[in-house]
Design an enzyme around this catalytic site. Structure first.
Site, PDB file in Angstrom:
ATOM      1  N   CYS A 138       0.832  -1.200   0.000  1.00  0.00           N
ATOM      2  CA  CYS A 138       0.000   0.000   0.000  1.00  0.00           C
ATOM      3  C   CYS A 138       0.870   1.255   0.000  1.00  0.00           C
ATOM      4  O   CYS A 138       2.065   1.201   0.280  1.00  0.00           O
ATOM      5  CB  CYS A 138      -0.874   0.005   1.230  1.00  0.00           C
ATOM      6  SG  CYS A 138      -1.846  -1.486   1.400  1.00  0.00           S
ATOM      7  N   ARG A 159       3.171   0.726  -6.122  1.00  0.00           N
ATOM      8  CA  ARG A 159       3.361  -0.088  -4.920  1.00  0.00           C
ATOM      9  C   ARG A 159       2.088  -0.840  -4.524  1.00  0.00           C
ATOM     10  O   ARG A 159       2.073  -1.588  -3.557  1.00  0.00           O
ATOM     11  CB  ARG A 159       3.799   0.806  -3.772  1.00  0.00           C
ATOM     12  CG  ARG A 159       5.059   1.586  -4.092  1.00  0.00           C
ATOM     13  CD  ARG A 159       5.255   2.676  -3.101  1.00  0.00           C
ATOM     14  NE  ARG A 159       5.565   2.156  -1.800  1.00  0.00           N
ATOM     15  CZ  ARG A 159       6.779   1.874  -1.386  1.00  0.00           C
ATOM     16  NH1 ARG A 159       7.808   2.092  -2.164  1.00  0.00           N
ATOM     17  NH2 ARG A 159       6.997   1.395  -0.185  1.00  0.00           N
ATOM     18  N   TRP A 185      -3.057  -2.511  -1.591  1.00  0.00           N
ATOM     19  CA  TRP A 185      -2.741  -3.871  -2.024  1.00  0.00           C
ATOM     20  C   TRP A 185      -3.342  -4.762  -0.943  1.00  0.00           C
ATOM     21  O   TRP A 185      -2.855  -4.794   0.185  1.00  0.00           O
ATOM     22  CB  TRP A 185      -1.224  -4.059  -2.115  1.00  0.00           C
ATOM     23  CG  TRP A 185      -0.790  -5.361  -2.713  1.00  0.00           C
ATOM     24  CD1 TRP A 185      -0.646  -5.656  -4.032  1.00  0.00           C
ATOM     25  CD2 TRP A 185      -0.411  -6.545  -2.004  1.00  0.00           C
ATOM     26  NE1 TRP A 185      -0.216  -6.951  -4.190  1.00  0.00           N
ATOM     27  CE2 TRP A 185      -0.061  -7.528  -2.957  1.00  0.00           C
ATOM     28  CE3 TRP A 185      -0.340  -6.894  -0.659  1.00  0.00           C
ATOM     29  CZ2 TRP A 185       0.356  -8.803  -2.622  1.00  0.00           C
ATOM     30  CZ3 TRP A 185       0.080  -8.176  -0.311  1.00  0.00           C
ATOM     31  CH2 TRP A 185       0.414  -9.111  -1.293  1.00  0.00           C
ATOM     32  N   ASN A 225      -0.859   1.430   6.260  1.00  0.00           N
ATOM     33  CA  ASN A 225      -0.065   0.399   5.579  1.00  0.00           C
ATOM     34  C   ASN A 225       0.397  -0.590   6.637  1.00  0.00           C
ATOM     35  O   ASN A 225       0.791  -0.173   7.725  1.00  0.00           O
ATOM     36  CB  ASN A 225       1.211   0.978   4.953  1.00  0.00           C
ATOM     37  CG  ASN A 225       0.937   1.822   3.751  1.00  0.00           C
ATOM     38  OD1 ASN A 225      -0.195   1.947   3.309  1.00  0.00           O
ATOM     39  ND2 ASN A 225       1.992   2.431   3.208  1.00  0.00           N
ATOM     40  N   GLY A 226       0.407  -1.871   6.307  1.00  0.00           N
ATOM     41  CA  GLY A 226       0.915  -2.868   7.258  1.00  0.00           C
ATOM     42  C   GLY A 226      -0.195  -3.789   7.710  1.00  0.00           C
ATOM     43  O   GLY A 226      -1.243  -3.898   7.068  1.00  0.00           O
ATOM     44  N   GLU A 277      15.569 -16.606 -12.851  1.00  0.00           N
ATOM     45  CA  GLU A 277      15.166 -15.210 -12.966  1.00  0.00           C
ATOM     46  C   GLU A 277      14.352 -14.985 -14.243  1.00  0.00           C
ATOM     47  O   GLU A 277      13.354 -14.261 -14.238  1.00  0.00           O
ATOM     48  CB  GLU A 277      16.409 -14.304 -12.915  1.00  0.00           C
ATOM     49  CG  GLU A 277      16.144 -12.818 -13.014  1.00  0.00           C
ATOM     50  CD  GLU A 277      15.166 -12.269 -11.974  1.00  0.00           C
ATOM     51  OE1 GLU A 277      14.840 -12.960 -10.994  1.00  0.00           O
ATOM     52  OE2 GLU A 277      14.704 -11.141 -12.169  1.00  0.00           O
ATOM     53  N   LYS A 288      10.454 -13.653 -14.204  1.00  0.00           N
ATOM     54  CA  LYS A 288      10.026 -12.474 -14.980  1.00  0.00           C
ATOM     55  C   LYS A 288       8.852 -12.834 -15.871  1.00  0.00           C
ATOM     56  O   LYS A 288       7.875 -12.108 -15.943  1.00  0.00           O
ATOM     57  CB  LYS A 288      11.203 -12.032 -15.848  1.00  0.00           C
ATOM     58  CG  LYS A 288      11.871 -10.747 -15.774  1.00  0.00           C
ATOM     59  CD  LYS A 288      12.059  -9.875 -14.653  1.00  0.00           C
ATOM     60  CE  LYS A 288      11.584 -10.179 -13.293  1.00  0.00           C
ATOM     61  NZ  LYS A 288      12.461  -9.837 -12.243  1.00  0.00           N
ATOM     62  N   GLU A 345       5.558 -13.557 -13.967  1.00  0.00           N
ATOM     63  CA  GLU A 345       5.088 -12.361 -13.269  1.00  0.00           C
ATOM     64  C   GLU A 345       4.265 -11.439 -14.180  1.00  0.00           C
ATOM     65  O   GLU A 345       3.232 -10.927 -13.762  1.00  0.00           O
ATOM     66  CB  GLU A 345       6.348 -11.630 -12.777  1.00  0.00           C
ATOM     67  CG  GLU A 345       6.150 -10.665 -11.674  1.00  0.00           C
ATOM     68  CD  GLU A 345       7.483 -10.131 -11.139  1.00  0.00           C
ATOM     69  OE1 GLU A 345       8.528 -10.302 -11.788  1.00  0.00           O
ATOM     70  OE2 GLU A 345       7.457  -9.529 -10.069  1.00  0.00           O
ATOM     71  N   HIS A 350      14.500 -35.942 -14.779  1.00  0.00           N
ATOM     72  CA  HIS A 350      14.136 -36.621 -13.527  1.00  0.00           C
ATOM     73  C   HIS A 350      12.684 -36.372 -13.142  1.00  0.00           C
ATOM     74  O   HIS A 350      12.321 -36.573 -11.979  1.00  0.00           O
ATOM     75  CB  HIS A 350      15.088 -36.190 -12.398  1.00  0.00           C
ATOM     76  CG  HIS A 350      16.495 -36.668 -12.616  1.00  0.00           C
ATOM     77  ND1 HIS A 350      16.864 -37.987 -12.507  1.00  0.00           N
ATOM     78  CD2 HIS A 350      17.617 -35.994 -12.980  1.00  0.00           C
ATOM     79  CE1 HIS A 350      18.157 -38.115 -12.776  1.00  0.00           C
ATOM     80  NE2 HIS A 350      18.640 -36.912 -13.073  1.00  0.00           N
ATOM     81  N   LYS A 392       5.000  -3.567  -5.880  1.00  0.00           N
ATOM     82  CA  LYS A 392       6.445  -3.390  -5.974  1.00  0.00           C
ATOM     83  C   LYS A 392       7.182  -3.782  -4.690  1.00  0.00           C
ATOM     84  O   LYS A 392       8.153  -4.506  -4.735  1.00  0.00           O
ATOM     85  CB  LYS A 392       6.755  -1.933  -6.348  1.00  0.00           C
ATOM     86  CG  LYS A 392       8.240  -1.646  -6.551  1.00  0.00           C
ATOM     87  CD  LYS A 392       8.814  -2.426  -7.712  1.00  0.00           C
ATOM     88  CE  LYS A 392      10.292  -2.143  -7.935  1.00  0.00           C
ATOM     89  NZ  LYS A 392      10.900  -3.201  -8.774  1.00  0.00           N
TER      90      LYS A 392
HETATM   91  O1  M6R Z   1      12.621  -4.912  -2.838  1.00  0.00           O
HETATM   92  P1  M6R Z   1      13.128  -6.319  -2.835  1.00  0.00           P
HETATM   93  O2  M6R Z   1      14.335  -6.505  -3.668  1.00  0.00           O
HETATM   94  O3  M6R Z   1      13.356  -6.838  -1.429  1.00  0.00           O
HETATM   95  O4  M6R Z   1      11.965  -7.194  -3.446  1.00  0.00           O
HETATM   96  C1  M6R Z   1      12.034  -8.580  -3.413  1.00  0.00           C
HETATM   97  C2  M6R Z   1      10.976  -9.202  -4.295  1.00  0.00           C
HETATM   98  O5  M6R Z   1       9.708  -8.913  -3.794  1.00  0.00           O
HETATM   99  C3  M6R Z   1      11.068  -8.715  -5.742  1.00  0.00           C
HETATM  100  O6  M6R Z   1      12.332  -8.932  -6.263  1.00  0.00           O
HETATM  101  C4  M6R Z   1      10.042  -9.437  -6.625  1.00  0.00           C
HETATM  102  O7  M6R Z   1      10.351 -10.776  -6.728  1.00  0.00           O
HETATM  103  C5  M6R Z   1      10.005  -8.767  -8.001  1.00  0.00           C
HETATM  104  N1  M6R Z   1       8.666  -8.358  -8.276  1.00  0.00           N
HETATM  105  C6  M6R Z   1      10.475  -9.643  -9.100  1.00  0.00           C
HETATM  106  O8  M6R Z   1      10.460  -9.003 -10.337  1.00  0.00           O
END
Ligand code: M6R
Length: 595
Positions: free
Chosen positions: A2, A26, A71, A97-98, A473, A477, A480, A496, A590
């Protein structure tokens, strides 16, 4: 997650909405705003801030405005659950937030007879403020903080005052001041208006009263305290973040990879390395690399790449797992805690646990003054530049580069490599920006591959050795932002079990940067093609089947830093092909500031 924004004075509604627009990367489930004019007026909308804007009358104005981008954690995405919440007598409006862990207990104990209008934990807090209110908003806030459990950044307004009150425990919340002494509230430093020249941050829990031209900070007992004031520099400010016309943040940020790598390398040199003495470094007998998501993948990649350079164990750990498992930790443990935002709750909690067991915690972040930098004993900035896209790209490249450089420093300090070898590594790292540029020049070929990938029912990414974390990675990506099912495997693992899923309609993306592994990679691709799946390779070397994007040959230590770039582009172009909302993928945000 949030976002909170607050503004005061004439134009506070427009300022607040602009702040929310900057914050919405965010969290973008819903958005809301409360304007204090004659009374408190709240406006809420499911979806993006632009939908909220459409709902606000053009003549809406007042003296104070607080807003929120959500969020969802407690309760579904709905207007009902959207912040701000107003207290049962209408005195207060609040955004949060939280997570309030004991919201149910507090409701039972203190709020009998009060009807809650939402399913959120946040609404409970505004009613508690009302319950404890005896004429002083500050005193009420202090009393409520005494009984709240969880983590929170809260901003609230009183219908009778021209002020914003803040409550903070383990969540970011800052006050920015512009050159005309106008005060703004934000849960993210980078989302303050670009006119802000300084910012007040507190490492400790606090309550604050912010008026248009002043701010007072108090500790959780109500005793006046001084926050830390920092100057704001252009590099911190988000308002001016460039987005190429018609392009997304993600695309812009991928194009920034070469510059980010250059800045990261230069910053490491400016800091003269890790910044710990040889004596300190020789004392450590175990190194943890801790992170989540993309940051964790960078940890794995760095650990694998530097494996031959260190004689102590370098162990990558998912932060949320670290908290639940019994990893050995003592004062001979060095923990590099990696987080782009520096706000990720899982990583912060892991760092706190490491601290409690005597480890030396070292934050590797993209955000100065973030909570992780406060929790850890030392920190270094990866200098990727502000990253808005939920899908992390340039930060991954810089996290990986920075981790490798730090570990090479440890290797030198512990006598594993010579000064000449260390310097050679550093100068090789200096070549990465131009290699990254060469790869970016192949965009149109990646775009063609993306067309093939976009029709797949599932995509498996495979690689051996140092290419496996790159595969992870690439897969993260892709899933996501395209929502195509995707997993990553060490190439040798495919046979396997997962090969059972490799059939027509499925794609296998193979990454092979090491000449010595071409034979094995070819065997994997043949197995895949035999089963009717489509093979796509990213490699400097010829592969027996499928399509290929030719990569430049890169020093093995740094191959992962650049071989990931075409995978970022692949995810981007596939999402574009499928018409996805690339910067705001479903269900994600984010910064993940709750555990
Ligand atoms: O801000 P951070 O690097 O701690 O975030 C960690 C993950 O939440 C972040 O890398 C997430 O996996 C990304 N959305 C991936 O693209």
């Amino acid at each position: 997650m949030c976002g909170i924004f607050g503004a005061m004075g004439n134009g506070c509604v427009a300022d607040c909405l602009q702040g929310l627009s900057r914050l919405q990367y965010r969290g973008y489930d819903s958005a809301g705003i409360c304007v204090k004019g004659e009374g408190l007026s709240t406006y809420k909308s499911v979806g993006k801030v632009s939908f909220l804007m459409d709902k606000i009358p053009s003549n809406a104005n007042g003296t104070v405005a607080i807003g929120h981008t959500r969020w969802a954690t407690h309760g579904k995405v709905s207007e009902q659950n959207c912040h701000p919440f107003v207290s049962y007598k209408g005195t207060f409006a609040l955004v949060h937030n939280g997570i309030i862990d004991n919201s149910k207990t507090l409701t039972t104990k203190h709020l009998s007879g009060v009807t809650l209008s939402s399913q959120t934990d946040s609404e409970v807090v505004v009613h508690l403020l009302e319950k404890f209110y005896q004429g002083s908003s500050l005193t009420s806030a202090v009393k409520v903080m005494e009984i709240l459990e969880g983590s929170y950044a809260i901003a609230f307004v009183n219908a009778k005052e021209n002020a914003i009150y803040l409550m903070q425990h383990n969540m970011p919340l800052v006050v920015g001041v512009d050159k005309d002494n106008n005060h703004f509230v934000s849960s993210c430093i980078k989302c303050l208006p670009s006119s802000c020249t300084k910012v007040a941050v507190s490492k400790e829990d606090f309550v604050a009263k912010v008026t248009r031209n002043s701010v007072e900070f108090y500790d959780k007992n109500g005793k006046a305290i001084q926050p830390n004031w920092s100057k704001l520099t252009g590099s911190l400010l988000a308002a001016s973040a460039p987005v190429d016309k018609g392009k997304t943040h993600m695309y812009t940020e991928i194009l920034q990879v070469p510059t980010s790598l250059q800045n990261c390398h230069a910053h490491f040199a400016k800091c003269a390395g890790i910044g710990l003495s040889k004596v300190q470094l020789r004392h450590f007998n175990r190194i943890y690399l801790v992170g989540c998501g993309t940051a964790y993948n960078a940890c794995v990649s760095a650990a694998v790449a530097t494996r031959g350079l260190l004689d102590v164990d370098v162990i990558p750990v998912v932060a949320s797992q670290f908290v639940c498992e019994s990893y050995p930790v003592n004062n001979k443990t060095l923990a590099l805690c990696v987080s782009q935002s520096g706000e990720t709750a899982d990583t912060i909690v892991a760092a706190e646990k490491l601290n409690a067991h005597g480890a030396f915690t070292y934050a590797v972040t993209n955000t100065d003054n973030s909570r992780l930098t406060f929790v850890c004993k030392e920190s270094i900035n990866i200098c990727a530049g502000t990253e808005f896209s939920v899908a992390s790209t340039k930060a991954y490249c810089c996290q990986l580069l920075m981790l490798i450089l730090l570990l090479v420093d440890v290797s030198y300090a512990t006598g594993n490599i010579s000064l000449v070898e260390k310097q050679k590594v550093y100068s090789t790292a200096g070549l990465l920006p131009s290699i990254a540029n060469n790869i970016l020049a192949k965009q149109s070929s990646v775009m063609q591959l993306a067309k093939l990938i976009s029709t797949s029912s599932a995509v498996y990414f495979v690689g051996r050795g140092a290419d496996y974390p790159t595969a992870c990675e690439g897969s993260l990506k892709l899933k996501e932002i395209t929502y195509i099912h995707s997993e990553a495997y060490p190439s040798g693992e495919l046979k396997h079990g997962t090969l059972a899923l490799v059939t027509k309609g499925v794609s296998v993306v193979n990454i092979c940067t090491h000449s010595g592994l071409v034979g094995k990679a070819s065997a994997t691709l043949n197995e895949v093609a035999t089963r009717g799946a489509q093979a796509v390779s990213f490699s400097p070397y010829k592969m027996p089947v499928g399509n290929i994007l030719h990569l430049p040959v890169v020093h093995p230590l740094f191959a992962g830093v650049t071989s990931v770039i075409p995978l970022q582009l692949l995810a981007y172009y596939t999402a574009l092909e499928l018409g996805r909302d690339i910067d705001m993928p479903r269900n994600l945000a984010k910064s993940v500031t709750v555990e």
